[in-house]
Motif scaffolding. Sequence first.
Motif, mmCIF file in Angstrom:
data_model
loop_
_atom_site.group_PDB
_atom_site.id
_atom_site.type_symbol
_atom_site.label_atom_id
_atom_site.label_comp_id
_atom_site.label_asym_id
_atom_site.label_seq_id
_atom_site.Cartn_x
_atom_site.Cartn_y
_atom_site.Cartn_z
ATOM 1 N N LEU A 201 55.133 89.167 20.166
ATOM 2 C CA LEU A 201 56.268 89.291 21.088
ATOM 3 C C LEU A 201 56.477 87.957 21.785
ATOM 4 N N LEU A 202 57.743 87.530 21.867
ATOM 5 C CA LEU A 202 58.070 86.268 22.541
ATOM 6 C C LEU A 202 59.098 86.521 23.635
ATOM 7 N N THR A 203 58.871 85.935 24.833
ATOM 8 C CA THR A 203 59.978 85.787 25.778
ATOM 9 C C THR A 203 59.966 84.350 26.293
ATOM 10 N N ALA A 204 61.156 83.779 26.460
ATOM 11 C CA ALA A 204 61.287 82.422 27.013
ATOM 12 C C ALA A 204 62.630 82.335 27.712
ATOM 13 N N HIS A 205 62.609 82.023 28.986
ATOM 14 C CA HIS A 205 63.876 81.942 29.733
ATOM 15 C C HIS A 205 63.843 80.910 30.848
ATOM 16 N N ARG A 206 62.685 80.288 31.085
ATOM 17 C CA ARG A 206 62.571 79.380 32.230
ATOM 18 C C ARG A 206 63.487 78.181 32.082
ATOM 19 N N ALA A 207 64.077 77.772 33.194
ATOM 20 C CA ALA A 207 64.951 76.606 33.189
ATOM 21 C C ALA A 207 64.276 75.412 32.511
ATOM 22 N N GLU A 208 63.023 75.149 32.852
ATOM 23 C CA GLU A 208 62.374 73.929 32.321
ATOM 24 C C GLU A 208 62.141 74.002 30.815
ATOM 25 N N ASN A 209 62.157 75.200 30.238
ATOM 26 C CA ASN A 209 62.006 75.321 28.787
ATOM 27 C C ASN A 209 63.334 75.393 28.051
ATOM 28 N N VAL A 210 64.255 76.216 28.546
ATOM 29 C CA VAL A 210 65.446 76.482 27.742
ATOM 30 C C VAL A 210 66.644 75.598 28.094
#
Length: 358
Positions: A201-210
């Motif tokens: 399972l993946l989640t990614a939403h942080r400003a510094e990443n996306v």
Amino acid sequence: TTLNFVLGTRPEIIKLSPVIRACQRRDVSFSLTHTGQHYSDELDSVFFEQLDLPIPDHNLAVGSGSHGRQTGEMITEIESVLQSTRPEVVLVQGDTNSVLAGTIAATKMDGIEVGHVEAGLRSFDRDMPEEINRRLADHAADYLFPPTETSRDQLLQEGLPEEWITVTGNTIVDAVQQNVEIAHEESRVLSELELDEEFALLTAHRAENVDNRDRFRNLLNSVSKAATEHDLSVVYPIHPRAAKRLSEFGINIPEGIKLVDPQEFLDFLLLEDKARIVFTDSGGVQEESCILQTPCITLRDNTERPETVEVGANRVVGVQPDDVARAVREMLTIERNWENPFGDGTAAEQILDAIENE
Ligand code: UD1
Ligand code: UDP
């Protein structure tokens, strides 16, 4: 006591739900102020329905915008709600702009105190908007509810008085305990998403990443490569912020990653519980995977949840392919029997006890 909950985003709705339900059980009088920071159904109303929460008494519908505009508008609107409702205590949770706005509006009003749920977390990364929000909220609040001794020590080290602090555990434990069995009984997410027996399972939403094209692409490629090495498919319920960036940047989704809509809470809990491994930059997801005994790889350079790393549930590795791949190899072989550092699921009761015993 009369309480006003100020909330505005998905994690605040989830993590305040046990406290709201405890108020209902104990007949504590309260009202709900929704800032409208999150407004898409999939980040907002689905959680009110699934967690059986009352419709907010005040919906400020502030919506998206720059930090200053969004926070400023919220402060103005929250102030006028508090002027008419005059609660004794305003409760906020976490580190979003809604938390900062609720705290600033309330702390300057006579006769209104502020309680900060999930106080004392620190990433020590002042480039993150969340780090600024949580520091400011802690230093303006009258009641501090750190989840662990680590976060309590941080507050003391910053000079905050011991009498204001109650270590309660994290309300996410309450929420997981109240919902995980229901999720197993009711959720059909595994068949609906046609997932393999073994998946990540993946989640990614942080400003510094996306918000950074190269970093976001790197993150996705690293996860794809590491998962493929172990024949794991990856399911990625994508946050609207990340979805917007993907199309803006024209990034192609690498092999093995399946994009799906943001999931409802019960479905998401089941995904976390059944996943072989979790990749994330979310705060709440680091905690939940730790509670559910699913190994976690954190795609960030730091964490404000070091307890998860200390118990062996989490590795903080950034987004470089070699680092991610190495962490996956290690985490797939560890025993899943670490302790849960976030308390026994009575955080909501302890928060209300502390406020009522004042
Ligand atoms: C916010 C929090 C972050 C938290 C996250 C939880 C701040 C500074 N950030 O980030 O700490 O981890 O919520 O999910 O408070 N959007 C929609 N629908 C919505 C809300 C947002 O499409 O209901 C899109 C908009 O394009 C918006 C973007 O997402 O511009 C970002 O929304 P915003 O609330 O500013 O920050 P999040 O990334 O959601
Ligand atoms: N979550 C959810 N559906 C999803 C992704 C996350 O219900 O598709 C829940 C998750 O269980 C956790 C919370 O949302 O409780 C985490 O929110 P998010 O990652 O948006 O914010 P953060 O915790 O990083 O502030």
